[in-house]
Design an enzyme around this catalytic site. Structure first.
Site, PDB file in Angstrom:
ATOM      1  CG  ASN A 179      -2.157   0.871   0.989  1.00 46.22           C
ATOM      2  OD1 ASN A 179      -2.280   1.552  -0.026  1.00 46.22           O
ATOM      3  ND2 ASN A 179      -3.070   0.859   1.943  1.00 46.22           N
ATOM      4  CG  HIS A 224      -7.467   0.992   7.713  1.00 45.12           C
ATOM      5  ND1 HIS A 224      -6.237   1.576   7.899  1.00 45.12           N
ATOM      6  CD2 HIS A 224      -7.354   0.233   6.595  1.00 45.12           C
ATOM      7  CE1 HIS A 224      -5.411   1.188   6.951  1.00 45.12           C
ATOM      8  NE2 HIS A 224      -6.056   0.368   6.138  1.00 45.12           N
TER       9      HIS A 224
END
Length: 562
Positions: free
Chosen positions: A350, A382
């Site tokens: 990521n 998140h």
């Protein structure tokens, strides 16, 4: 993004188009997944048209902006229906903040507004569709949050901070002219990265739209040649796109094949928790989390291919004359899976989010709080599932322990090639085990289920990490700093990565989800290790010089239209 039809059904709360329900039934996938794939495949082909027929040498940048944002909004409404209002709402509110707030506080204001909006949507999702993996609006909103906050920090840097107070990455990304509404919303909604990323920084996106990414910038230590920039030959991305699309298909196949063998939900069953041995639990956690990762590999490789097919991501040529398309690459699959330490693994996972976290947090806060605050932002970004926080808390502990152990033991295995190979193999296997142990709560989501399993592990790796951090250094001496510095200066045994201008930058120890990309290294870390900072982007002087060459650039670009 991609789920096995035997595990995930389309949620009743899904608000996207159901025109292709017949196709979903035919192929045995949920309609939300089919819609996502239709959008991404369409974007892949439209990206080629964007690069060919809407090239900056053929049309104005306004046309390119309008086309990109129109397609993005169309895809957003197709996939999310009425939920797409959030795609418009969050950036609209943030744009008002950007235009009305003092540049001295604009970065904090936008961060507060964007994260507050995103967290409200996360909470709503958990309330009406808890634990579902169906496609929903939080994915694009997470990418949009990265874009608007990074832009706000770049505006703050450009309008308020002095060059000598910024890292070279911050100097390059600094914005000294407020974006127009068209530029801003095109950046936020452009179709290449709306659905699955990757993050593109504002300055890189604007240079791509206007065609300035095709100008060869002088190196930071080279002659500026009176501010003139040379046009470079634009390569075809076909080979790179085909390679990434094929890689994406392979990853999708691996995920669909093996996720049925190692389903994550089994890790919550009492039979698994109480009736299996600790070695088998480690093996299952490692395999289950590995299978899940291939879902992300599929989505990220395909998204990267879309960007490259539109011309976005080109960074020039290497010393052998090969075109490089690594400006915004989000994943390096092999480098992650075969990494020999946590630092290398995380720096290849990521990557867009790594760059975002490093630029916004790690480089701007006191160093002693950098890791903690960065992990905190990453976890909150998140959402609120407890498993996320268990993973990031465990990850922070593991990274700190790995860094300490590396300093104590690595230099003891560097005397011969055999011992170096043994050390690399041992640390590679250890990294895989630690990854499975640390990340299974992230996919399990639940708090009690994760805690029960950790207790059945007897918290062994947590305890080993604490011993490594607080007890072993009292009995085992680490490598002397002078020896590390001399080795680093000589270039011995230092992992390096080739930059877009051919420079070599030494890799440094970095926390989870903060690992530098190949163009965003922290100069302070490099100086600490005795390595000269070399950045892929031009220095502040070069950037300023380029700002004065806009008429020359425009003439060069427009001349290609003739």
């Amino acid at each position: 993004m991609l789920e096995s039809p035997t595990n995930i059904e389309s949620s009743d709360c899904y608000d996207g188009s159901r025109i292709f329900t017949w196709l979903a039934d035919m192929v045995g996938l949920s309609v939300d997944l089919v819609n996502f794939l239709i959008c991404q495949i369409s974007a892949l082909f439209l990206a080629s048209l964007f690069r060919s027929f809407l090239h900056p040498s053929k049309v104005s940048c306004e046309v390119r902006h309008a086309f990109g944002l129109s397609l993005g909004l169309t895809f957003g409404y197709f996939c999310f229906g009425q939920q797409a209002i959030h795609i418009a709402g969050l950036p609209l509110i943030c744009y008002i903040v950007i235009r009305t707030q003092d540049p001295r506080i604009v970065q904090r204001s936008v961060m507060l507004v964007a994260m507050g909006y995103l967290l409200c949507v996360h909470l709503m999702r958990q309330f009406y569709d808890y634990g579902s993996y169906a496609l929903d609006i939080t994915g694009p909103l997470m990418i949009i949050t990265q874009k608007v906050t990074s832009l706000a920090f770049s505006i703050h840097d450009g309008f308020v901070r002095k060059d000598e107070d910024m890292t070279k990455a911050q100097q390059y990304h600094a914005i000294r002219k407020m974006p127009s509404a068209l530029e801003y919303f095109s950046y936020v909604w452009h179709f290449q990265s709306l659905m699955a990323g990757p993050l593109v920084f504002y300055k890189d996106y604007i240079e791509f739209v206007e065609g300035y990414n095709l100008l060869k910038r002088p190196a930071s230590n080279a002659s500026l040649d009176n501010g003139k920039s040379e046009l470079v030959v634009e390569p075809s991305p076909t080979k790179t796109v085909i390679r990434k699309v094929l890689g994406s298909l392979v990853c999708a196949f691996i995920f669909m094949k093996f996720v049925k063998i190692y389903p994550v939900k089994n890790m919550k069953d009492d039979d698994f928790v109480n009736g299996t041995s600790i070695p088998y639990k480690f093996w299952y956690a490692m395999m289950a989390t590995t299978c899940i990762r291939f879902k992300y590999y599929h989505a990220w490789l395909l998204a990267d291919a879309i960007c490259n097919n539109s011309g976005l991501g080109f960074t020039g040529y290497d010393k052998d004359g090969n075109a490089k398309w690594d400006l915004i690459s989000n994943i390096n699959v092999l480098s992650f899976e075969f990494a020999s330490n946590m630092r290398d693994a995380i720096s290849n996972w990521n990557c867009g989010t790594n760059r975002w976290l490093r630029t916004l947090v790690y480089e701007r806060v006191p160093k002693k709080y950098g890791t903690l605050l960065t992990f905190t932002l990453s976890a909150v970004w998140h959402g609120f599932y407890p498993g996320y926080y268990l993973t990031f808390a465990t990850g922070a502990l593991m990274v700190t322990a790995a860094r300490t152990a590396r300093r104590m033991f690595r230099h003891r295995f560097q005397s011969t090639q055999v011992t170096r190979m043994f050390y690399d193999i041992l640390t590679c296997i250890t990294t895989r085990i630690v990854m499975g142990y640390a990340t299974f709560p992230f996919v399990l989501l639940e708090f009690m289920g994760s805690i029960k399993l950790y207790l059945r592990f007897f918290l062994c790796l947590h305890l080993i990490s604490l011993v490594t951090i607080f007890i072993l250094p009292k009995f085992i001496r680490g490598e002397p700093r002078t020896q590390r510095s001399s080795r680093s200066s000589a270039g011995a045994n230092v992992p390096v990565s080739t930059q877009s201008d051919g420079n070599i930058t030494a890799a440094v120890d970095q926390p989870l989800a903060v690992a530098a990309s190949t163009d965003d290294l922290n100069a302070n870390d490099e100086k600490e290790d005795g390595v000269e900072s070399k950045h892929a982007k031009p220095s502040a002087a070069a950037t300023k010089s380029e700002a004065n060459t806009t008429p020359q650039r425009s003439t060069d670009l427009r001349s290609r239209r003739g």
